[in-house]
Design an enzyme around this catalytic site. Structure first.
Site, PDB file in Angstrom:
ATOM      1  N   GLY A  31       0.761  -1.362  -0.021  1.00  8.56           N
ATOM      2  CA  GLY A  31      -0.015   0.102  -0.024  1.00  8.56           C
ATOM      3  C   GLY A  31       0.980   1.416   0.114  1.00  8.56           C
ATOM      4  N   HIS A  37       4.447   1.954  -8.041  1.00  9.88           N
ATOM      5  CA  HIS A  37       3.520   0.855  -8.091  1.00  9.88           C
ATOM      6  C   HIS A  37       2.635   0.903  -9.172  1.00  9.88           C
ATOM      7  CE1 HIS A  37       4.092   1.591  -3.540  1.00  9.88           C
ATOM      8  NE2 HIS A  37       4.347   0.368  -3.651  1.00  9.88           N
ATOM      9  N   MET A 184      11.399   6.239  -6.321  1.00  6.55           N
ATOM     10  CA  MET A 184       9.978   6.267  -5.617  1.00  6.55           C
ATOM     11  C   MET A 184      10.024   5.184  -4.630  1.00  6.55           C
ATOM     12  SD  MET A 184       7.329   7.717  -8.268  1.00  6.55           S
ATOM     13  CE  MET A 184       7.296   9.309  -9.148  1.00  6.55           C
ATOM     14  N   SER A 186       7.451   4.444  -0.780  1.00  3.95           N
ATOM     15  CA  SER A 186       6.449   4.821   0.241  1.00  3.95           C
ATOM     16  C   SER A 186       7.251   5.598   1.295  1.00  3.95           C
ATOM     17  CB  SER A 186       5.638   3.873   0.562  1.00  3.95           C
ATOM     18  OG  SER A 186       4.960   3.126  -0.346  1.00  3.95           O
TER      19      SER A 186
END
Length: 280
Positions: A31, A37, A184, A186
């Site tokens: 997530g 993603h 990139m 999270s």
């Protein structure tokens, strides 16, 4: 886009697609989705008729002093991003659907789990290997897509799929980067503004070191200078090395399959990256 929260519901949906002759792609995530993603979803769409994305913050891959409790969780936002990206099914299991009461099994990929991230985060890759094995067996996809930023993870997953005779094709997708080159992640959201302003130096340092090594400079001297440059910019370097991209064994000269690997902290945020070194 449909959502399944149980393995029974996941398999029922996939069974319907398979009966129609569809090829299935799986994109496992934790997530806090970003463009990296979503590029995995696109890669899945190019290789299959249907794309399943999973979101599960896996407790087994976090160490005792890591960020399990504060890892960003944003289910509604992530679901909308997946829907917009053309994902067909979101698998969103609770912890007890993945690790039922009495769970006692562990998957370990010996050797590949020891250098780099494994040395700094003991037990991390056991947690990764275990949850990925379970997801591959839950969904039984034709292809599973993983980002190349976590290269060591990708190498471990490829090995376990071979060793355990899991028939899914394991595909690595290119790193998606910010405008300044930062891979990139999270966890980039943890960076303070002044840290974010210098974070792109990690990638630029890898690029420069790769070019210098390709040009004939000694690997040891090049990496020593690169480490010093990062530390002067405020990074605390965990490791910076040249290694074989399949075996992850250190190299002292560029050969086919050589890759630079780095992990460094800015403040409390740990960043990783890698870059190929192509010999002349």
């Amino acid at each position: 886009m449909d959502t399944a929260r149980t393995v029974v519901a996941l398999r029922a949906k996939i069974r319907t697609w398979r009966s129609a002759g569809d090829r299935i792609a799986l994109v496992p995530t934790m997530g806090a989705l970003h463009a990296g993603h979503l590029s995995l979803i696109e890669a899945g769409k190019r290789r299959a008729h249907r794309v399943v994305a999973s979101i599960f913050v896996n407790p087994k891959q976090f160490g005792a002093n890591e960020d399990l409790d504060r890892y960003p969780r944003q289910e509604a936002r992530d679901a909308e991003l997946l829907r917009q990206a053309g994902c067909d099914l979101l698998f969103l299991p609770p912890a007890d659907a993945v690790y039922p009461a009495g769970y006692a099994t562990n998957v370990s990929v010996a050797g590949l789990d020891r250098p780099m991230e494994g040395a700094s985060r003991p037990g991390h890759f056991d947690g990764v290997a275990t949850v990925v094995t379970k997801l591959l067996l839950m969904a039984f996809p034709d292809v599973a897509i993983f980002g190349e930023k976590d290269w060591q993870q990708l190498a471990i997953i490829r090995r376990l799929a071979i060793d355990l005779n899991i028939p899914a094709e394991i595909v690595g997708a290119p790193i998606i980067r910010e405008a300044d080159g930062l891979a990139m992640s999270s966890r980039n959201a943890y960076l303070q503004p002044q840290q974010r302003a210098v974070a792109g130096a990690l990638f630029r340092t890898l690029q420069a070191a790769a070019s210098t090594i390709t040009g004939g400079a000694a690997v040891t001297d090049t990496l020593s200078a690169a480490r010093a440059g990062l530390e002067s910019a405020g990074f605390r370097v965990d490791y910076l090395l040249l290694a074989d991209e399949q075996t992850l064994q250190p190299l002292n000269q560029p050969v086919p399959g050589a890759r630079l690997f780095v992990a460094a902290k800015l403040g409390a945020t740990r960043l990783i990256d890698n870059f190929p070194v192509i010999p002349r």
